[in-house]
Design a protein around this motif. Structure first.
Motif, mmCIF file in Angstrom:
data_model
loop_
_atom_site.group_PDB
_atom_site.id
_atom_site.type_symbol
_atom_site.label_atom_id
_atom_site.label_comp_id
_atom_site.label_asym_id
_atom_site.label_seq_id
_atom_site.Cartn_x
_atom_site.Cartn_y
_atom_site.Cartn_z
ATOM 1 N N ASP A 162 0.835 -1.208 0.000
ATOM 2 C CA ASP A 162 0.000 0.000 0.000
ATOM 3 C C ASP A 162 0.866 1.253 0.000
ATOM 4 O OD1 ASP A 162 -2.316 -1.552 0.127
ATOM 5 O OD2 ASP A 162 -2.246 -1.630 2.313
ATOM 6 N N ILE A 163 1.917 1.235 0.803
ATOM 7 C CA ILE A 163 2.831 2.374 0.867
ATOM 8 C C ILE A 163 3.496 2.580 -0.492
ATOM 9 C CG2 ILE A 163 4.989 3.191 1.904
ATOM 10 C CD1 ILE A 163 4.051 1.805 4.509
ATOM 11 N N GLY A 164 3.890 1.486 -1.140
ATOM 12 C CA GLY A 164 4.504 1.594 -2.461
ATOM 13 C C GLY A 164 3.558 2.185 -3.493
ATOM 14 N N VAL A 165 2.305 1.776 -3.473
ATOM 15 C CA VAL A 165 1.316 2.304 -4.428
ATOM 16 C C VAL A 165 1.093 3.793 -4.169
ATOM 17 C CG1 VAL A 165 -1.119 2.198 -5.066
ATOM 18 C CG2 VAL A 165 0.196 0.105 -4.883
ATOM 19 N N LEU A 166 0.995 4.188 -2.900
ATOM 20 C CA LEU A 166 0.807 5.605 -2.583
ATOM 21 C C LEU A 166 2.023 6.439 -3.006
ATOM 22 C CD1 LEU A 166 -0.873 5.305 0.906
ATOM 23 C CD2 LEU A 166 -1.945 6.067 -1.206
ATOM 24 N N LEU A 167 3.214 5.909 -2.805
ATOM 25 C CA LEU A 167 4.409 6.639 -3.243
ATOM 26 C C LEU A 167 4.460 6.772 -4.763
ATOM 27 C CD1 LEU A 167 7.126 5.239 -0.820
ATOM 28 C CD2 LEU A 167 6.227 7.570 -0.912
ATOM 29 N N LEU A 168 4.064 5.734 -5.487
ATOM 30 C CA LEU A 168 4.014 5.833 -6.949
ATOM 31 C C LEU A 168 2.982 6.859 -7.406
ATOM 32 C CD1 LEU A 168 4.381 2.105 -8.022
ATOM 33 C CD2 LEU A 168 6.003 3.960 -8.404
ATOM 34 N N ALA A 169 1.853 6.939 -6.721
ATOM 35 C CA ALA A 169 0.839 7.930 -7.077
ATOM 36 C C ALA A 169 1.353 9.343 -6.808
ATOM 37 C CB ALA A 169 -0.445 7.671 -6.304
ATOM 38 N N LEU A 170 2.049 9.547 -5.689
ATOM 39 C CA LEU A 170 2.637 10.862 -5.412
ATOM 40 C C LEU A 170 3.660 11.231 -6.476
ATOM 41 C CD1 LEU A 170 3.179 10.974 -1.559
ATOM 42 C CD2 LEU A 170 2.002 12.668 -2.936
ATOM 43 N N ARG A 171 4.463 10.265 -6.875
ATOM 44 C CA ARG A 171 5.468 10.521 -7.913
ATOM 45 C C ARG A 171 4.791 10.878 -9.234
ATOM 46 N NH1 ARG A 171 10.294 6.440 -9.711
ATOM 47 N NH2 ARG A 171 11.317 7.924 -11.074
ATOM 48 N N SER A 172 3.683 10.218 -9.531
ATOM 49 C CA SER A 172 2.936 10.499 -10.752
ATOM 50 C C SER A 172 2.367 11.919 -10.723
ATOM 51 C CB SER A 172 1.820 9.481 -10.919
ATOM 52 O OG SER A 172 0.937 9.877 -11.919
ATOM 53 N N LEU A 173 1.853 12.337 -9.574
ATOM 54 C CA LEU A 173 1.334 13.701 -9.464
ATOM 55 C C LEU A 173 2.446 14.721 -9.663
ATOM 56 C CD1 LEU A 173 -1.148 13.523 -6.458
ATOM 57 C CD2 LEU A 173 -1.693 13.805 -8.855
ATOM 58 N N ARG A 174 3.593 14.453 -9.094
ATOM 59 C CA ARG A 174 4.720 15.379 -9.264
ATOM 60 C C ARG A 174 5.181 15.443 -10.709
ATOM 61 N NH1 ARG A 174 9.159 15.162 -4.539
ATOM 62 N NH2 ARG A 174 8.103 16.625 -3.173
ATOM 63 N N ALA A 175 5.160 14.307 -11.387
ATOM 64 C CA ALA A 175 5.608 14.271 -12.782
ATOM 65 C C ALA A 175 4.634 15.013 -13.696
ATOM 66 C CB ALA A 175 5.767 12.831 -13.249
ATOM 67 N N ALA A 176 3.377 15.110 -13.290
ATOM 68 C CA ALA A 176 2.377 15.784 -14.117
ATOM 69 C C ALA A 176 2.520 17.298 -14.081
ATOM 70 C CB ALA A 176 0.971 15.396 -13.672
ATOM 71 N N VAL A 177 3.192 17.812 -13.070
ATOM 72 C CA VAL A 177 3.354 19.256 -12.933
ATOM 73 C C VAL A 177 4.462 19.710 -13.878
ATOM 74 C CG1 VAL A 177 3.967 21.122 -11.350
ATOM 75 C CG2 VAL A 177 2.613 19.196 -10.546
ATOM 76 N N PRO A 178 4.171 20.681 -14.747
ATOM 77 C CA PRO A 178 5.219 21.152 -15.657
ATOM 78 C C PRO A 178 6.305 21.882 -14.879
ATOM 79 C CG PRO A 178 3.279 22.541 -15.830
ATOM 80 C CD PRO A 178 2.919 21.408 -14.910
ATOM 81 N N SER A 179 7.533 21.675 -15.292
ATOM 82 C CA SER A 179 8.631 22.358 -14.607
ATOM 83 C C SER A 179 8.816 23.727 -15.248
ATOM 84 C CB SER A 179 9.916 21.543 -14.705
ATOM 85 O OG SER A 179 10.248 21.342 -16.059
ATOM 86 N N VAL A 180 8.445 24.737 -14.523
ATOM 87 C CA VAL A 180 8.540 26.115 -14.986
ATOM 88 C C VAL A 180 9.529 26.825 -14.077
ATOM 89 C CG1 VAL A 180 7.265 28.253 -15.330
ATOM 90 C CG2 VAL A 180 6.157 26.063 -15.746
ATOM 91 N N PRO A 181 10.534 27.475 -14.668
ATOM 92 C CA PRO A 181 11.476 28.186 -13.800
ATOM 93 C C PRO A 181 10.770 29.329 -13.068
ATOM 94 C CG PRO A 181 11.903 28.687 -16.105
ATOM 95 C CD PRO A 181 10.846 27.621 -16.067
#
Length: 114
Positions: free
Chosen positions: A73-92
Motif C-alpha cells: 500500500d505504501i509503495g502504491v501511494l508513493l508511486l501515485a505521489l510521484r505520478s502527481l509530481r511528474a504531471a506538474v510542468p517544470s517552470v522556472p
C-alpha cells in the motif's frame, strides 16, 4: 516457546503493523493534499485513475500482500505521489519584482498614445 514469548512476539507484530498503517495513512493524507493543492493552483494532476486507484488500493481488502503488511500500500501511494509530481510542468521561477508604490497607476499602451 512459552506463553510470555508468544505474547511478546504478538506485541511486536502488532506495533509494527500499527506503524506501517500510520505511515500508509500519512502518505494517503499527503496524496490528497498534494492533489488538492495542484487543483487549486490550476495545474494538471495527471490521470484521475492514478489518484483514485491508489486510494482504492489502500481501502479495498484485496492486496498483493496481506493487510497487516502495508508495504505494498505504501509503495502504491508513493508511486501515485510521484505520478502527481511528474504531471506538474517544470517552470522556472521568476524573480519577484518590487510592488508598485501606493497610488501609482500601471503603465499601459493606452496611456502612452497621444
Amino acid at each position: 516457546m512459552d506463553s510470555i514469548s508468544w505474547t511478546q512476539v504478538l506485541v511486536v507484530v502488532a506495533v509494527l503493523a500499527a506503524v506501517a498503517l500510520t505511515v500508509a495513512l500519512v502518505l494517503l493524507r499527503r496524496l490528497v493534499r498534494t492533489r488538492r493543492d495542484l487543483r487549486r493552483a490550476g495545474l494538471p494532476t495527471g490521470p484521475r485513475w492514478v489518484f483514485w486507484g491508489a486510494v482504492a488500493y489502500l481501502v479495498l481488502p484485496v492486496d498483493l500482500l496481506p493487510d497487516p503488511v502495508y508495504l505494498d500500500d505504501i509503495g502504491v501511494l508513493l508511486l501515485a505521489l510521484r505520478s502527481l509530481r511528474a504531471a506538474v510542468p517544470s517552470v522556472p521561477l521568476r524573480p519577484r519584482t518590487a510592488p508598485a508604490p501606493r497610488g501609482a497607476r500601471p503603465v499601459t499602451d493606452r496611456a502612452r498614445k497621444p
